[in-house]
Design a protein around this motif. Structure first.
Motif, PDB file in Angstrom:
ATOM      1  N   VAL A 296       0.865  -1.180   0.000  1.00 33.26           N
ATOM      2  CA  VAL A 296       0.000   0.000   0.000  1.00 33.26           C
ATOM      3  C   VAL A 296       0.897   1.223   0.000  1.00 33.26           C
ATOM      4  CG1 VAL A 296      -1.827   1.274   1.164  1.00 33.26           C
ATOM      5  CG2 VAL A 296      -1.792  -1.225   1.271  1.00 33.26           C
ATOM      6  N   ARG A 297       0.799   2.028  -1.067  1.00 33.05           N
ATOM      7  CA  ARG A 297       1.677   3.199  -1.212  1.00 33.05           C
ATOM      8  C   ARG A 297       0.852   4.459  -1.403  1.00 33.05           C
ATOM      9  NH1 ARG A 297       5.472   1.642  -6.064  1.00 33.05           N
ATOM     10  NH2 ARG A 297       4.620  -0.481  -5.941  1.00 33.05           N
ATOM     11  N   LEU A 298       1.262   5.514  -0.713  1.00 34.86           N
ATOM     12  CA  LEU A 298       0.637   6.824  -0.884  1.00 34.86           C
ATOM     13  C   LEU A 298       1.621   7.754  -1.583  1.00 34.86           C
ATOM     14  CD1 LEU A 298      -1.287   9.229  -0.397  1.00 34.86           C
ATOM     15  CD2 LEU A 298      -0.363   9.384   1.932  1.00 34.86           C
ATOM     16  N   TYR A 299       1.278   8.176  -2.802  1.00 36.38           N
ATOM     17  CA  TYR A 299       2.043   9.197  -3.514  1.00 36.38           C
ATOM     18  C   TYR A 299       1.348  10.535  -3.250  1.00 36.38           C
ATOM     19  CZ  TYR A 299       4.602   5.560  -6.017  1.00 36.38           C
ATOM     20  OH  TYR A 299       5.408   4.487  -6.336  1.00 36.38           O
ATOM     21  N   TYR A 300       2.041  11.380  -2.493  1.00 37.72           N
ATOM     22  CA  TYR A 300       1.448  12.641  -2.026  1.00 37.72           C
ATOM     23  C   TYR A 300       2.240  13.809  -2.592  1.00 37.72           C
ATOM     24  CZ  TYR A 300      -0.053  16.140   1.521  1.00 37.72           C
ATOM     25  OH  TYR A 300      -0.533  17.258   2.176  1.00 37.72           O
ATOM     26  N   GLY A 301       1.594  14.580  -3.470  1.00 39.24           N
ATOM     27  CA  GLY A 301       2.277  15.672  -4.148  1.00 39.24           C
ATOM     28  C   GLY A 301       1.957  17.035  -3.574  1.00 39.24           C
ATOM     29  N   ALA A 302       2.989  17.874  -3.471  1.00 40.72           N
ATOM     30  CA  ALA A 302       2.831  19.264  -3.033  1.00 40.72           C
ATOM     31  C   ALA A 302       3.957  20.080  -3.660  1.00 40.72           C
ATOM     32  CB  ALA A 302       2.875  19.377  -1.514  1.00 40.72           C
ATOM     33  N   ARG A 303       3.825  21.398  -3.594  1.00 41.20           N
ATOM     34  CA  ARG A 303       4.866  22.244  -4.188  1.00 41.20           C
ATOM     35  C   ARG A 303       6.182  22.102  -3.420  1.00 41.20           C
ATOM     36  NH1 ARG A 303       3.365  28.413  -5.190  1.00 41.20           N
ATOM     37  NH2 ARG A 303       1.899  27.307  -6.559  1.00 41.20           N
ATOM     38  N   ASN A 304       6.080  22.139  -2.096  1.00 40.67           N
ATOM     39  CA  ASN A 304       7.260  21.985  -1.249  1.00 40.67           C
ATOM     40  C   ASN A 304       6.791  21.483   0.110  1.00 40.67           C
ATOM     41  OD1 ASN A 304       6.318  24.378   0.161  1.00 40.67           O
ATOM     42  ND2 ASN A 304       7.242  25.581  -1.493  1.00 40.67           N
ATOM     43  N   LEU A 305       7.740  21.263   1.013  1.00 42.45           N
ATOM     44  CA  LEU A 305       7.370  20.733   2.328  1.00 42.45           C
ATOM     45  C   LEU A 305       6.498  21.705   3.122  1.00 42.45           C
ATOM     46  CD1 LEU A 305      10.632  18.941   3.552  1.00 42.45           C
ATOM     47  CD2 LEU A 305       8.460  17.893   2.854  1.00 42.45           C
ATOM     48  N   GLN A 306       6.660  22.998   2.863  1.00 42.22           N
ATOM     49  CA  GLN A 306       5.861  23.991   3.584  1.00 42.22           C
ATOM     50  C   GLN A 306       4.376  23.899   3.188  1.00 42.22           C
ATOM     51  OE1 GLN A 306       8.915  24.835   2.050  1.00 42.22           O
ATOM     52  NE2 GLN A 306       9.823  24.516   4.090  1.00 42.22           N
ATOM     53  N   ARG A 307       4.106  23.316   2.015  1.00 44.23           N
ATOM     54  CA  ARG A 307       2.729  23.170   1.529  1.00 44.23           C
ATOM     55  C   ARG A 307       2.159  21.777   1.801  1.00 44.23           C
ATOM     56  NH1 ARG A 307       0.509  27.084  -2.678  1.00 44.23           N
ATOM     57  NH2 ARG A 307       1.837  28.897  -2.355  1.00 44.23           N
ATOM     58  N   MET A 308       2.878  20.949   2.496  1.00 48.03           N
ATOM     59  CA  MET A 308       2.471  19.559   2.707  1.00 48.03           C
ATOM     60  C   MET A 308       1.879  19.394   4.105  1.00 48.03           C
ATOM     61  SD  MET A 308       4.647  16.093   1.944  1.00 48.03           S
ATOM     62  CE  MET A 308       4.314  16.190   0.185  1.00 48.03           C
ATOM     63  N   ALA A 309       0.574  19.147   4.150  1.00 52.20           N
ATOM     64  CA  ALA A 309      -0.127  18.987   5.432  1.00 52.20           C
ATOM     65  C   ALA A 309       0.032  17.569   5.971  1.00 52.20           C
ATOM     66  CB  ALA A 309      -1.601  19.318   5.258  1.00 52.20           C
ATOM     67  N   TYR A 310      -0.258  17.411   7.244  1.00 53.14           N
ATOM     68  CA  TYR A 310      -0.333  16.116   7.933  1.00 53.14           C
ATOM     69  C   TYR A 310       1.020  15.396   8.058  1.00 53.14           C
ATOM     70  CZ  TYR A 310      -5.408  16.578   7.316  1.00 53.14           C
ATOM     71  OH  TYR A 310      -6.710  17.019   7.357  1.00 53.14           O
ATOM     72  N   GLN A 311       2.108  16.122   7.963  1.00 45.83           N
ATOM     73  CA  GLN A 311       3.409  15.464   8.114  1.00 45.83           C
ATOM     74  C   GLN A 311       3.549  14.838   9.503  1.00 45.83           C
ATOM     75  OE1 GLN A 311       6.887  17.673   6.506  1.00 45.83           O
ATOM     76  NE2 GLN A 311       5.397  19.133   5.653  1.00 45.83           N
ATOM     77  N   ASP A 312       2.854  15.426  10.480  1.00 42.22           N
ATOM     78  CA  ASP A 312       2.918  14.888  11.839  1.00 42.22           C
ATOM     79  C   ASP A 312       2.186  13.555  11.968  1.00 42.22           C
ATOM     80  OD1 ASP A 312       0.521  16.263  11.315  1.00 42.22           O
ATOM     81  OD2 ASP A 312       0.126  16.562  13.443  1.00 42.22           O
ATOM     82  N   ARG A 313       1.435  13.173  10.947  1.00 38.80           N
ATOM     83  CA  ARG A 313       0.691  11.916  10.964  1.00 38.80           C
ATOM     84  C   ARG A 313       1.381  10.804  10.162  1.00 38.80           C
ATOM     85  NH1 ARG A 313      -4.688  12.489  12.668  1.00 38.80           N
ATOM     86  NH2 ARG A 313      -5.240  14.635  13.149  1.00 38.80           N
ATOM     87  N   PHE A 314       2.424  11.160   9.453  1.00 43.66           N
ATOM     88  CA  PHE A 314       3.068  10.180   8.561  1.00 43.66           C
ATOM     89  C   PHE A 314       3.528   8.930   9.316  1.00 43.66           C
ATOM     90  CE2 PHE A 314       4.508  13.319   4.984  1.00 43.66           C
ATOM     91  CZ  PHE A 314       3.178  13.559   4.696  1.00 43.66           C
ATOM     92  N   LYS A 315       4.108   9.134  10.483  1.00 43.94           N
ATOM     93  CA  LYS A 315       4.634   7.991  11.238  1.00 43.94           C
ATOM     94  C   LYS A 315       3.510   7.014  11.594  1.00 43.94           C
ATOM     95  CE  LYS A 315       7.475   6.833  15.279  1.00 43.94           C
ATOM     96  NZ  LYS A 315       8.224   7.385  16.458  1.00 43.94           N
ATOM     97  N   ASP A 316       2.387   7.547  12.039  1.00 42.45           N
ATOM     98  CA  ASP A 316       1.252   6.683  12.379  1.00 42.45           C
ATOM     99  C   ASP A 316       0.689   5.994  11.140  1.00 42.45           C
ATOM    100  OD1 ASP A 316       1.427   7.286  15.066  1.00 42.45           O
ATOM    101  OD2 ASP A 316      -0.077   8.896  14.976  1.00 42.45           O
ATOM    102  N   TRP A 317       0.635   6.712  10.037  1.00 41.20           N
ATOM    103  CA  TRP A 317       0.126   6.112   8.805  1.00 41.20           C
ATOM    104  C   TRP A 317       1.030   4.968   8.349  1.00 41.20           C
ATOM    105  CZ3 TRP A 317      -1.342  10.994   5.401  1.00 41.20           C
ATOM    106  CH2 TRP A 317      -2.400  11.677   6.030  1.00 41.20           C
ATOM    107  N   GLU A 318       2.326   5.180   8.456  1.00 36.17           N
ATOM    108  CA  GLU A 318       3.244   4.125   8.029  1.00 36.17           C
ATOM    109  C   GLU A 318       3.172   2.920   8.964  1.00 36.17           C
ATOM    110  OE1 GLU A 318       7.147   6.001   7.232  1.00 36.17           O
ATOM    111  OE2 GLU A 318       6.533   5.768   5.129  1.00 36.17           O
ATOM    112  N   SER A 319       2.956   3.169  10.247  1.00 33.56           N
ATOM    113  CA  SER A 319       2.851   2.051  11.188  1.00 33.56           C
ATOM    114  C   SER A 319       1.583   1.226  10.933  1.00 33.56           C
ATOM    115  CB  SER A 319       2.854   2.561  12.633  1.00 33.56           C
ATOM    116  OG  SER A 319       1.690   3.328  12.905  1.00 33.56           O
ATOM    117  N   SER A 320       0.595   1.842  10.262  1.00 33.41           N
ATOM    118  CA  SER A 320      -0.629   1.109   9.926  1.00 33.41           C
ATOM    119  C   SER A 320      -0.483   0.288   8.651  1.00 33.41           C
ATOM    120  CB  SER A 320      -1.807   2.084   9.775  1.00 33.41           C
ATOM    121  OG  SER A 320      -1.702   2.836   8.580  1.00 33.41           O
ATOM    122  N   GLY A 321       0.656   0.485   7.948  1.00 32.75           N
ATOM    123  CA  GLY A 321       0.904  -0.308   6.743  1.00 32.75           C
ATOM    124  C   GLY A 321       0.922   0.467   5.449  1.00 32.75           C
TER     125      GLY A 321
END
Length: 296
Positions: free
Chosen positions: A202-227
């Motif tokens: 299961v892969r999520l390709y998440y596009g944004a202009r830059n890291l400053q425009r990328m929401a939910y980075q604080d949730r990435f770890k939990d999302w990855e732990s879910s698979g």
């Protein structure tokens, strides 16, 4: 005088006729009057019907509990719906959306619900990721404060029909694509759970202009732990960025690795060009269009 009756009972007089003081036969007058009344009656019914359709939206007032920056031009908005159990119950699937009406804004804004349905049931709240665009209702919403009251429509849409890529043992590969604020309903999907731990890829390709425009980075770890493996893709990164560059569809093409298209599904949300191009790539590689899920 020559009198000609058309099929609709209109009257035509001979151009050289002289009007007679004799009245028209009563049967003709009655029919003319009846047709006129029926015409006005139908017009009134059509007007009333249109008004009913226009006003069929049920609006529920609800206070804001949070309006905070989530990324550049993006805001995390939470709305208290604890006093609206019917509204809470209508949110049953990730990917659904509703309209938000803001005081003094000219028209409602359509927003995908970012929080999973279980959160509304547990906490009595709907959460949204809102892109603030100058002059829009969304901008007016993001300018409000905690305690301000907005109005919510009924929950709409069928959301992501995950049953089309179940059971997980048969559809082990799921590719998820999101750009910008399109990550909002994807968050709902991931946090709702769709047996990612039972799927092989299961892969999520998440596009944004830059890291400053990328929401939910604080949730990435939990999302990855879910698979869910997260692949951030930046179109205009700074020089320190070592990850994927360009657009989501290009990053996917470079490393798609579709081992078995018959056991592959996909979920898409974001820019129209991205969703169209990714769909074309997947279908060309043998993935069934029925297994490519969208929420609109």
């Amino acid at each position: 005088m020559s009198l000609i009756l058309s099929p609709t009972h209109s009257l035509t007089l001979h151009p050289h006729a002289h009007l007679s003081p004799s009245p028209l036969p009563m049967s003709i007058l009655r029919r003319l009057s009846l047709n006129l009344r029926n015409h006005h009656h139908r017009r009134r019914l059509a007007t009333v019907s249109a008004a009913v359709r226009q006003d069929s939206t049920v609006w529920t007032p609800a206070p804001l509990t949070e309006v905070e920056p989530a990324a550049e031009s993006l805001f995390h908005v939470s709305i208290d719906v604890s006093d609206a159990p019917d509204l809470i119950a209508s949110h049953t699937r990730a990917g659904q959306y509703l309209q938000v009406r803001v005081p003094d804004a000219p028209k409602p804004s359509f927003l995908a619900i970012a929080s999973p349905p279980k959160l509304a049931s547990a906490r009595g709240a709907f959460e949204f990721l809102v892109k603030s665009i100058a002059g829009s209702t969304a901008e007016a919403l993001c300018a409000l404060k905690r305690g301000d009251v907005v109005e919510l429509s009924q929950v709409m849409g069928n959301g992501f029909d995950i049953s089309r890529i179940d059971p997980p043992g048969k559809f082990g590969t799921v590719f998820i694509f999101a750009t910008g604020s399109g990550i909002s309903p994807i968050r709902s999907l991931i946090e709702s759970g769709f047996d990612t731990g039972k799927r092989s890829d299961v892969r999520l390709y998440y596009g944004a202009r830059n890291l400053q425009r990328m929401a939910y980075q604080d949730r990435f770890k939990d999302w990855e732990s879910s698979g869910v493996k997260i692949v951030p893709v930046l179109s205009q990164p700074d020089d320190s960025w070592t990850g994927e560059r360009g657009y989501v569809q290009a990053a996917f093409t470079r490393a798609k690795q579709i081992s078995n298209p018959l056991s592959t599904g996909a979920v898409l949300c974001g820019q129209k060009q991205m969703t169209e191009e990714v769909t074309s790539i997947l279908v060309a590689d043998g993935v069934s269009a029925e297994k490519i899920l969208k929420n609109f």
